[in-house]
Design a protein around this motif. Structure first.
Motif, PDB file in Angstrom:
ATOM      1  N   VAL A  24     -12.595 -27.868 -58.577  1.00 42.73           N
ATOM      2  CA  VAL A  24     -11.771 -29.175 -58.614  1.00 42.73           C
ATOM      3  C   VAL A  24     -11.035 -28.992 -59.757  1.00 42.73           C
ATOM      4  N   ALA A  25     -11.400 -28.344 -60.943  1.00 43.79           N
ATOM      5  CA  ALA A  25     -10.510 -28.517 -62.153  1.00 43.79           C
ATOM      6  C   ALA A  25      -9.105 -27.613 -61.954  1.00 43.79           C
ATOM      7  N   LYS A  26      -9.309 -26.541 -61.149  1.00 46.59           N
ATOM      8  CA  LYS A  26      -8.100 -25.544 -60.929  1.00 46.59           C
ATOM      9  C   LYS A  26      -6.915 -26.500 -60.466  1.00 46.59           C
ATOM     10  N   HIS A  27      -7.377 -27.354 -59.743  1.00 48.92           N
ATOM     11  CA  HIS A  27      -6.030 -28.387 -59.133  1.00 48.92           C
ATOM     12  C   HIS A  27      -5.243 -29.241 -60.072  1.00 48.92           C
ATOM     13  N   CYS A  28      -6.035 -29.466 -61.400  1.00 50.04           N
ATOM     14  CA  CYS A  28      -5.448 -30.224 -62.316  1.00 50.04           C
ATOM     15  C   CYS A  28      -4.322 -29.713 -63.052  1.00 50.04           C
ATOM     16  N   GLU A  29      -3.400 -30.363 -63.744  1.00 50.53           N
ATOM     17  CA  GLU A  29      -2.374 -29.899 -64.728  1.00 50.53           C
ATOM     18  C   GLU A  29      -2.814 -29.354 -65.829  1.00 50.53           C
ATOM     19  N   ARG A  30      -3.871 -30.022 -66.486  1.00 47.22           N
ATOM     20  CA  ARG A  30      -4.509 -29.605 -67.822  1.00 47.22           C
ATOM     21  C   ARG A  30      -5.991 -29.702 -67.706  1.00 47.22           C
ATOM     22  N   VAL A  31      -6.723 -28.927 -68.401  1.00 51.50           N
ATOM     23  CA  VAL A  31      -8.033 -28.802 -68.380  1.00 51.50           C
ATOM     24  C   VAL A  31      -8.768 -29.109 -69.788  1.00 51.50           C
ATOM     25  N   LEU A  66     -23.250 -45.206 -43.523  1.00 47.77           N
ATOM     26  CA  LEU A  66     -22.127 -44.003 -43.879  1.00 47.77           C
ATOM     27  C   LEU A  66     -22.775 -43.037 -44.849  1.00 47.77           C
ATOM     28  N   SER A  67     -22.234 -42.017 -44.784  1.00 42.01           N
ATOM     29  CA  SER A  67     -22.818 -40.666 -45.603  1.00 42.01           C
ATOM     30  C   SER A  67     -22.433 -41.008 -47.100  1.00 42.01           C
ATOM     31  N   GLY A  68     -22.913 -40.097 -47.848  1.00 37.77           N
ATOM     32  CA  GLY A  68     -22.644 -40.495 -49.375  1.00 37.77           C
ATOM     33  C   GLY A  68     -21.001 -40.175 -49.384  1.00 37.77           C
ATOM     34  N   GLY A  69     -20.565 -38.989 -48.728  1.00 35.71           N
ATOM     35  CA  GLY A  69     -19.108 -38.719 -48.890  1.00 35.71           C
ATOM     36  C   GLY A  69     -18.301 -39.871 -48.320  1.00 35.71           C
ATOM     37  N   MET A  70     -18.678 -40.758 -47.324  1.00 34.20           N
ATOM     38  CA  MET A  70     -18.083 -41.658 -46.930  1.00 34.20           C
ATOM     39  C   MET A  70     -17.828 -42.973 -47.752  1.00 34.20           C
ATOM     40  N   ARG A 130     -17.246 -29.658 -49.050  1.00 34.72           N
ATOM     41  CA  ARG A 130     -16.192 -28.942 -49.684  1.00 34.72           C
ATOM     42  C   ARG A 130     -14.661 -29.432 -48.960  1.00 34.72           C
ATOM     43  N   ALA A 131     -15.040 -29.607 -47.847  1.00 33.62           N
ATOM     44  CA  ALA A 131     -13.712 -29.764 -47.022  1.00 33.62           C
ATOM     45  C   ALA A 131     -13.228 -31.422 -47.459  1.00 33.62           C
ATOM     46  N   THR A 132     -14.209 -32.171 -47.408  1.00 34.78           N
ATOM     47  CA  THR A 132     -13.827 -33.738 -47.842  1.00 34.78           C
ATOM     48  C   THR A 132     -13.308 -33.703 -48.974  1.00 34.78           C
ATOM     49  N   GLY A 133     -14.043 -32.865 -50.050  1.00 34.94           N
ATOM     50  CA  GLY A 133     -13.480 -32.735 -51.511  1.00 34.94           C
ATOM     51  C   GLY A 133     -12.234 -32.444 -51.581  1.00 34.94           C
ATOM     52  N   ASP A 134     -11.763 -31.398 -50.823  1.00 36.58           N
ATOM     53  CA  ASP A 134     -10.467 -30.919 -50.774  1.00 36.58           C
ATOM     54  C   ASP A 134      -9.407 -32.086 -50.478  1.00 36.58           C
ATOM     55  N   GLU A 135      -9.660 -32.701 -49.409  1.00 40.08           N
ATOM     56  CA  GLU A 135      -8.948 -33.761 -48.877  1.00 40.08           C
ATOM     57  C   GLU A 135      -8.828 -34.724 -50.042  1.00 40.08           C
TER      58      GLU A 135
END
Length: 213
Positions: free
Chosen positions: A196-203, A135-139, A167-172
């Motif tokens: 990644v942080a921008k998707h969270c409710e609070r940073v 497996l790759s690291g992402g998998m 980036r694509a897998t991270g977004d998933e």
């Protein structure tokens, strides 16, 4: 006091006979169901704080409580997704995920359907019979995430969960976390990635062991 409450948390290690401060007077309240990001550069103390919340490290002084109970050791009601995946090399994707069911003592006859659900959830249906070395690291990261998710704990603690992903897998994976947040789970993600942080409710920004005001 929040669902997760950190009070005057201080953490230090000894280095060359001298105390080295990693966390200094951290005070933080996180409400049940929040989606929080601990953001900061490498060495800022954010992973140490997460490990203390998870019970893998104890603070030198101060306290951390979850749902009113002081954190003194890891518990099944809050699970952690680590950077190093923690996969057993002699077990396939399916059997690595099954570890989470073994810890919950789920009957063997019930496991295949549950494993199938989470293998598909993280997009590894095509690789379910592969071993970690294939497996790759992402998998591998997705296997680790699936194993944590099937424990169905109310609190999920994630240390750089997208760090090894493209980036694509991270977004998933972030979209998956957002769905869990919508279901009422409390999520805390450690990252140095502003995207990644921008998707969270609070940073919560951490620098040199302190929360930025």
């Amino acid at each position: 006091m929040g669902y997760i409450s950190v009070r005057n948390a201080h953490k230090e290690f000894m280095k060359d006979g001298e105390p080295l401060t990693i966390l200094e007077d951290i005070n933080l309240d996180i409400e049940k169901g929040e989606f929080i990001c601990l953001l900061g550069p490498s060495g800022s103390g954010k992973s140490t704080l997460l490990n203390a919340m998870a019970g893998f490290e104890l603070v030198t002084s101060g306290s951390i409580t979850i749902d009113g109970e002081e954190v003194k050791a890891p518990q099944l009601r809050y699970v952690t997704v680590f950077q190093n995946y923690g996969l057993l090399p002699w077990r396939t994707v399916e059997s690595n995920i099954e570890l989470g069911l073994e810890s919950k003592k789920v009957p063997k006859e019930e496991r295949p359907a549950i494993i199938d659900k989470y293998v598909k959830m993280v997009g590894l249906d095509h690789a379910r019979n592969r071993y970690p070395a294939e497996l790759s690291g992402g998998m591998q990261q997705r296997v680790s995430i699936a194993r944590a998710l099937l424990k169905d704990a109310p609190v999920l603690l994630c240390d750089e969960p997208t760090g090894a992903l493209d980036r694509a897998t991270g977004d998933e994976i972030i979209r998956l976390f957002m769905k869990l947040h919508e279901q009422g789970k409390t999520l805390i993600i450690v990252t140095h990635d502003e995207t990644v942080a921008k998707h969270c409710e609070r940073v919560i920004r951490i620098t040199d062991g302190r929360i930025e005001q």
